[in-house]
Enzyme design. Structure first.
Site, short mmCIF file in Angstrom:
data_model
loop_
_atom_site.label_atom_id
_atom_site.label_comp_id
_atom_site.label_asym_id
_atom_site.label_seq_id
_atom_site.Cartn_x
_atom_site.Cartn_y
_atom_site.Cartn_z
N THR A 14 0.81 -1.22 0.00
CA THR A 14 0.00 0.00 0.00
C THR A 14 0.84 1.26 0.00
O THR A 14 0.48 2.27 -0.59
CB THR A 14 -0.91 0.01 1.25
OG1 THR A 14 -1.79 -1.10 1.16
CG2 THR A 14 -1.72 1.28 1.34
N ASP A 58 1.53 -6.47 -4.39
CA ASP A 58 0.77 -6.53 -3.15
C ASP A 58 1.36 -7.70 -2.36
O ASP A 58 1.65 -8.75 -2.94
CB ASP A 58 -0.70 -6.80 -3.51
CG ASP A 58 -1.62 -6.71 -2.30
OD1 ASP A 58 -2.53 -5.87 -2.34
OD2 ASP A 58 -1.45 -7.50 -1.35
N SER A 59 1.52 -7.53 -1.06
CA SER A 59 2.23 -8.59 -0.31
C SER A 59 1.44 -9.89 -0.25
O SER A 59 2.00 -10.93 0.12
CB SER A 59 2.61 -8.12 1.09
OG SER A 59 1.50 -8.11 1.95
N ASP A 91 0.21 -6.85 4.81
CA ASP A 91 -0.56 -8.09 4.96
C ASP A 91 0.30 -9.31 5.30
O ASP A 91 -0.06 -10.10 6.17
CB ASP A 91 -1.38 -8.38 3.69
CG ASP A 91 -2.54 -7.41 3.52
OD1 ASP A 91 -2.83 -6.66 4.48
OD2 ASP A 91 -3.16 -7.41 2.44
N GLN A 277 -3.70 -20.94 18.74
CA GLN A 277 -4.52 -19.91 18.07
C GLN A 277 -4.54 -18.62 18.88
O GLN A 277 -4.99 -17.58 18.40
CB GLN A 277 -5.96 -20.41 17.92
CG GLN A 277 -6.06 -21.58 17.00
CD GLN A 277 -7.47 -22.14 16.90
OE1 GLN A 277 -8.43 -21.51 17.34
NE2 GLN A 277 -7.59 -23.30 16.32
N CYS A 278 -4.12 -18.70 20.13
CA CYS A 278 -4.12 -17.49 20.97
C CYS A 278 -3.08 -16.52 20.44
O CYS A 278 -2.05 -16.90 19.91
CB CYS A 278 -3.78 -17.84 22.41
SG CYS A 278 -5.02 -18.87 23.18
N1 ASP Z 1 -2.72 -5.39 0.55
C1 ASP Z 1 -1.59 -4.55 0.97
C2 ASP Z 1 -0.34 -5.39 0.96
O1 ASP Z 1 -0.10 -6.14 1.86
C3 ASP Z 1 -1.87 -3.97 2.31
C4 ASP Z 1 -0.76 -3.13 2.88
O2 ASP Z 1 0.24 -2.84 2.25
O3 ASP Z 1 -0.87 -2.71 4.01
O4 ASP Z 1 0.42 -5.30 0.04
#
Ligand code: ASP
Length: 342
Positions: A14, A58-59, A91, A277-278
């Site tokens: 992002t 995008d990650s 992400d 899962q915690c």
């Molecule tokens: N979808 C984006 C990513 O992980 C979200 C971000 O960058 O915060 O590339």
């Protein structure tokens, strides 16, 4: 004192996205445009270099080969820079940070991952502060040594050990936490480092590992989980290891049919690992009857490792070609601060 130098490695996320006027969807911009958005970089007092993925992503599209790509870039530029900042989507940042911590053996310089929740060109963006402070941290040296000689994540005034982080919020600027390890630093008027929380400087030289084995799965338990579904998942061809995410301190159903599916997989040589899962705390197999069978069938406790750290550690260790015994032994040892000792 000579001017410090930092290499910015732009992978996408992002932080460098812009809204496509036609569709309104966020798309990655190139590094040059990203730098234009932060003219302050000229005045920061750090010599900056940059490298970008030819096609920033995008990650969510990050793959193990991309972790290796970043590790290689760091290796190739290691001697020429004092520190590294990796611009990355939030992400899957915790996975990349964890993977890099294993791939960069003997790392003795800062590698700081950062990104943002809002694109850099937007008015209320968190990107500018994240980027500028991450560079400052990557360039911070004291008495001839880097202050943070490890892989870290910087987000919204906090610096965390990379392989201890989890993304905990999809909207808040404060998107990360490190539930089982203290923050490495807090940025306010000053950047206050917690020296006890930071890894001591490790003896080099840097060794960049490039082999990662992705025949690994994650299986999240839930009440009512059907044994036939588990059996199918665990019968995936070539599967080598599975991270179970279990309840509380590492517990799961005691239903015989469910336990049989796990036992069958173990019998076929699939390594099973128990994470909770915690969000915080650790697995203590055998504390309750509901985890006794896991101990008996040789499932490994991941202690207080995050799922992200457990998955990437398995991929890394499997990539090193360890046989079953040494693999188990290495998994249970802290390699670079990803789990608490004892
Ligand atoms: N979808 C984006 C990513 O992980 C979200 C971000 O960058 O915060 O590339």
């Amino acid at each position: 004192m000579s001017q410090r130098s930092v290499l910015i490695i732009y992978t996408g996320g992002t932080i460098g996205m812009w809204a496509d006027p036609r569709t309104g969807a966020l798309r990655p911009m190139d590094l040059e445009h990203l730098e234009e958005q932060v003219p302050e970089l000229e005045r920061i007092g750090v010599k900056l270099g940059s490298v970008a993925f030819p096609e920033p992503i995008d990650s969510s599209d990050m793959r193990p080969a991309d972790w290796v790509r970043v590790a290689r870039i760091i290796g190739e530029h290691y001697d020429r820079y004092d520190g590294f900042v990796v611009l990355h989507g939030s992400d899957t940042m915790a996975y990349t940070a964890s993977a890099l911590s294993f791939l960069l053996e003997g790392l003795a310089k800062p590698v700081v991952l950062t990104g943002s929740q809002l694109p850099i060109g937007t008015i209320r963006t968190d990107a500018r502060e994240n980027l500028i402070t991450a560079i400052e941290i990557a360039a911070a040296w004291e008495n001839g040594r880097p202050v943070v000689p490890e892989v870290a994540v910087y987000f919204e005034y906090s610096l965390y050990r990379g392989n201890r982080t989890v993304k905990v919020h999809a909207e808040r600027f404060e998107a990360f936490r490190s539930p089982n390890h203290p923050r490495l630093a807090e940025a306010g008027v000053h950047i206050r480092y917690d020296r006890h929380a930071i890894l001591p400087l490790r003896p080099g030289p840097l060794k960049v590992h490039t082999a990662v084995d992705d025949h690994v799965g994650v299986l999240r338990l839930f009440p009512g989980i059907r044994p036939d579904w588990v059996r199918h998942a665990l019968a995936t061809p070539d599967l080598r290891a599975v991270v179970l995410t279990t309840f509380g301190s590492g517990n799961g159903p005691t239903e015989a049919a469910f336990l049989d599916t796990l036992r069958e997989a173990v019998g076929r040589g699939v390594l099973l690992v128990n994470t909770t899962q915690c969000i915080g705390g650790r697995v203590e197999q055998g504390r309750y009857l509901t985890s006794r069978a896991f101990v008996d069938m040789g499932i490994l406790s991941a202690h207080d490792m995050t799922v992200e750290a457990a998955v990437t550690k398995l991929m890394f260790l499997l990539g090193q070609g360890y046989g079953d015994g040494p693999l188990r032994e290495r998994f249970l040892q802290p390699l670079c601060g990803e789990m608490s000792a004892g």
